[in-house]
Enzyme design. Structure first.
Site: not given
Length: 476
Positions: A242-243
């Site tokens: 994920s980010k």
């Protein structure tokens, strides 16, 4: 290999070029270069609503920054729609596809029933053998592929090994939508065939797609490519990337100060290995990369490892090359000044000392800030503590020794400071730290000898004098 190897990278321009996509591009690029073949770029822009010019530009710029050069012009999938439709109509004419007149309500009901019965939702084939003459009025049909219902589809994958799919579990997929536009599954097969793609290297989330595409290849009598489905990248905690883990656009890594060669080296080791070797030149990567060396398990992204590797590449980079990287980076950094040619020359002179500590180009730039600081320098709180009464006394004493230097060489500077420290019965740090504070405004810098040498005699002595001058009394 008898035929030339042709690989491809086929991103969808609906968002940034993320790190997993860059690794896929790298693996395809390496395999093609290893075999003296071609690496092709195809922009899969069939989703017209979500495809943007900005995303296309980001993909092209990101690949260029990573120095992953492609052969021939990029292919834009949307521009080949007429060819995709032609192939669908051929399958229809040969009885290998059919028109389906199901309404959206029927399809929704079909999915609900499958869920209720514990089956995966899929099309039940109700128009597979029906006479189109019985079609309801006012329904624009889709064209579906007549997938085999018996037996198995086998993918001999170069990474995953032999993967078998029961044909009964693969429903009749849509080739052309009701508005006549081709679907991804059809377009990919036609484009890979027409582009002569010999090896499809992509994420293992496409493994089921490979089975469906292999069926279309067989129906058309075309030779399928060799498939190699590589594991996805996870975060350090094993969760999907994920980010917060690093699933950012490639431009973010550029702006964080990573070198493209360091990022290439890091990514090639995410899921592929060659013994215990960690550092690879581009030439070594091309020579050693192979598909069997790719691990089946998901790779884990680790920023600390990337930073350590980036620091290695910065330390071993040529000073002039680092200047070029900084010149490209500065326009992307907030509040970064425009440097004069003389300032760039000063920065290059300081580079041997600066690059020893930096893990990123951003760190490198910040550590160089003292070179361009305006006098009198602002002190950090830690630096100010070194300029107490004892520190100023040491500074005053070493300033005399430095002013007496006729030849401002690195060797002479070091000798003068060490001699002063010995004569004053001070440890070197008790002299160097007040000097560092006066010259840089901080407590962290390259070697104090390097700092003095790079700043030069006039600037160095002026900065020291600023700190020795009595504080100005407020007027009034």
């Amino acid at each position: 290999m008898s035929e030339p190897v042709i690989t491809r990278f086929a991103p969808s321009p609906t968002g940034f070029l993320h790190i997993g996509g860059v690794r896929t591009a790298l693996f395809n690029w390496l395999y093609a270069r290893k075999h003296g073949g071609q690496f092709r770029l195809r922009i899969e822009d069939t989703d017209r609503a979500r495809s943007t010019e900005a995303a296309i530009d980001a993909i092209l710029e990101g690949l260029r920054w990573m120095q992953l050069d492609w052969d021939d012009e990029p292919v834009f999938q949307h521009s080949r729609a007429s060819r995709h439709i032609e192939v669908a109509e051929r399958l229809l004419a040969e009885g290998k596809a059919y028109r389906c007149y199901c309404t959206p309500e029927e399809l929704a009901q079909m999915r609900e029933q499958a869920r209720a019965e514990g089956r995966p939702p899929g099309y039940d084939g109700r128009w597979r053998d029906r006479d189109p003459a019985s079609a309801p009025a006012g329904i624009d049909p889709v064209i579906r592929f007549k997938a085999p219902r018996q037996g198995e589809t086998v993918i001999e994958d170069q990474v995953q090994g032999k993967v078998t799919f029961a044909n009964a579990a693969l429903d009749d997929l849509v080739l052309l939508r009701s508005d006549g536009t081709p679907t991804y599954m059809l377009s990919v097969v036609v484009d890979d065939h027409d582009m002569g793609i010999t090896h499809v290297i992509r994420g293992d989330d496409h493994l089921t797609n490979a089975a469906r595409q292999a069926q279309i290849y067989a129906a058309l009598g075309w030779q399928p490519p060799v498939f190699a489905h590589i594991p996805l990248i996870h975060g350090p905690d094993g969760a999907k990337l994920s980010k917060r883990h690093g699933a950012l656009g490639i431009e973010a890594y550029r702006d964080m100060g990573y070198l493209p060669e360091a990022l290439r080296n890091y990514l090639v080791r995410l899921g592929w290995s060659h013994g215990d070797q960690e550092i690879f030149s581009t030439e070594e990567m091309i020579e050693l990369f192979d598909l069997p060396g790719i691990n089946k398990a998901a790779a884990r992204f680790d920023f600390k490892k990337l930073e350590a590797l980036n620091g290695h590449y910065i330390r071993h980079a040529e000073d002039r090359a680092l200047i070029g990287h900084l010149q490209a980076l500065l326009p992307h950094l907030p509040d970064a000044p425009q440097l004069t040619q003389a300032q760039w020359q000063l920065l290059e002179k300081a580079m041997p000392g600066l690059k020893e500590r930096a893990k990123t180009l951003v760190e490198l730039w910040h550590s160089a800030a003292f070179l361009f600081a305006k006098r009198p320098l602002e002190m950090t709180p830690k630096a100010a503590k070194w300029l107490d009464e004892a520190g100023r006394a040491a500074l005053a004493g070493v300033a005399v020794a430095l002013r007496e230097l006729q030849d401002w060489t690195l060797e002479n500077i070091e000798t003068a400071i060490r001699n002063y420290a010995e004569q004053a019965d001070l440890k070197l740090g008790k002299v160097a730290q007040p000097l560092r504070a006066a010259l840089t405004g901080t407590t962290v810098s390259p070697s104090i000898f390097d700092v003095l040498h790079v700043l030069g005699r006039e600037e160095s002595l002026a900065r020291i004098a600023d700190q020795l001058a009595p504080p100005q009394q407020p007027q009034g």
